[in-house]
Design an enzyme around this catalytic site. Sequence first.
Site: not given
Ligand code: NAD
Length: 427
Positions: A106, A218, A220
């Site tokens: 990571k 979330g 995202g």
């Molecule tokens: P992202 O940056 O696209 O979105 C993150 C979201 O979380 C945003 O909407 C943000 O506003 C919200 N957020 C942050 N802090 C918050 C809080 N305190 N309360 C409510 N909402 C909050 O990120 P992502 O890629 O969607 O990743 C989200 C999670 O999934 C992370 O834990 C990441 O490690 C995990 N993940 C992502 C992927 C991927 O392919 N993108 C793969 C595996 C795991």
Amino acid sequence: MKEGFNAFEMAQGQFDRVADLLGLEGGVRELLRWPMREFHFTIPVRMDDGSVKVFRGFRIQHNDLRGPAKGGIRFHPQETADTVRALATWMTWKCALVDIPLGGGKGGIICDPRRMSPREQEQLCRGWVRQVFKNVGPVSDVPAPDVMTNAQHMLWMLDEYEVLAGGHYPGFITGKPIGMGGSLGRTEATGFGVMFCVREAVRRLNRQLKGMTAAFQGFGNVAQHALRWFTAAGGKALCVSCWDGHDNIAYTYRHADGVDPDFLVSITDSYGAIDRGKAAAAGYEVLPGEEWIKQPVDILVPCALENQINADTVREIAGSVSLIAEGANGPTTPDADPVLQQRGIYVIPDFLCNAGGVTCSYFEQVQAAMNFYWERDEVLQRLDAVMTRAFNAMADLADSRRVYMRDAAYMIAVDRVAQAARLRGRA
Ligand code: NAD
């Protein structure tokens, strides 16, 4: 993030518990308990105002016994080495659980891209690659996007890598844009993977997905696509919550008739922040961020950050909740697990639930190696097959050994990596 929370202590605690269950011997236990290699470095960036700002970057390789280290790069103002260590560790278990030939790594940079211009972000991406160039690559360590990083960041990083390497190496990084070495289906892979697991869990619970309700944390990459799939399958999401970068707090957006994914995406910025004014004008209730967890729904889908379902918040979960699908990494702390277990809530653990992203990243590497790209349907069908197989292996073990789902997932993953260590003669 709650003060005092340490994601790596949590990851090690989870590992120790399973090492005991598996009776792992001393050498292999110690080997798998720690990252094998770490890089901590500075990245100087000339900002648009002419000043130089120095950022701190990380790449942590937890394990490569089953294949090159693999894992995303996170941009976050509260990033810490221990968070990156934990995320790298979870990547090792994730790749082993879905049985793809990759290890765990990571990366991260302490920064807030929401407050940086595209040019400054490009410099940051290029600077990160320059600092780790010699220690990453298609056969050693392959990065990908994570929180607040996207396909454009990946392409800037690839470009810098290829300039330094003097050739084309699309297998260096995944999550690239379509047409530039990216795989169709990668953007939606994590969210859809979450829902493939939900579909299988609902089947095991002898319920119908159609008509079930959910609350998402979330909005995202992961949550948006999970929500789309869930709604298309006949589910109704009552709310989503997200972080508001202007107010620096989270809000929950609720709609009694169910939220509309297309509308919400249309008023959400690239960091997953919903436009509060537009949501309110469209009839959404704007509630405090923590309200998502209290909703009287069937399914909770945390898709934000670590430490969201903990000893305090777990008590707020409504009696109606029968399933938790952990889209985020590390959303549930070990002190919340016994409460969920006692209440009989079916938990799909993070490192299975969100493994769709890395599985599709693996497909992206395979396609890059062949220089032949599959149709989107083929990618998603293969993804579904991998996720469903891994889910069923875990659920069958949980049933037969009468262990908690997280423990079953860990038992399969840790055993596979321990076996690789023994076969290679490393432990
Ligand atoms: P992202 O940056 O696209 O979105 C993150 C979201 O979380 C945003 O909407 C943000 O506003 C919200 N957020 C942050 N802090 C918050 C809080 N305190 N309360 C409510 N909402 C909050 O990120 P992502 O890629 O969607 O990743 C989200 C999670 O999934 C992370 O834990 C990441 O490690 C995990 N993940 C992502 C992927 C991927 O392919 N993108 C793969 C595996 C795991």
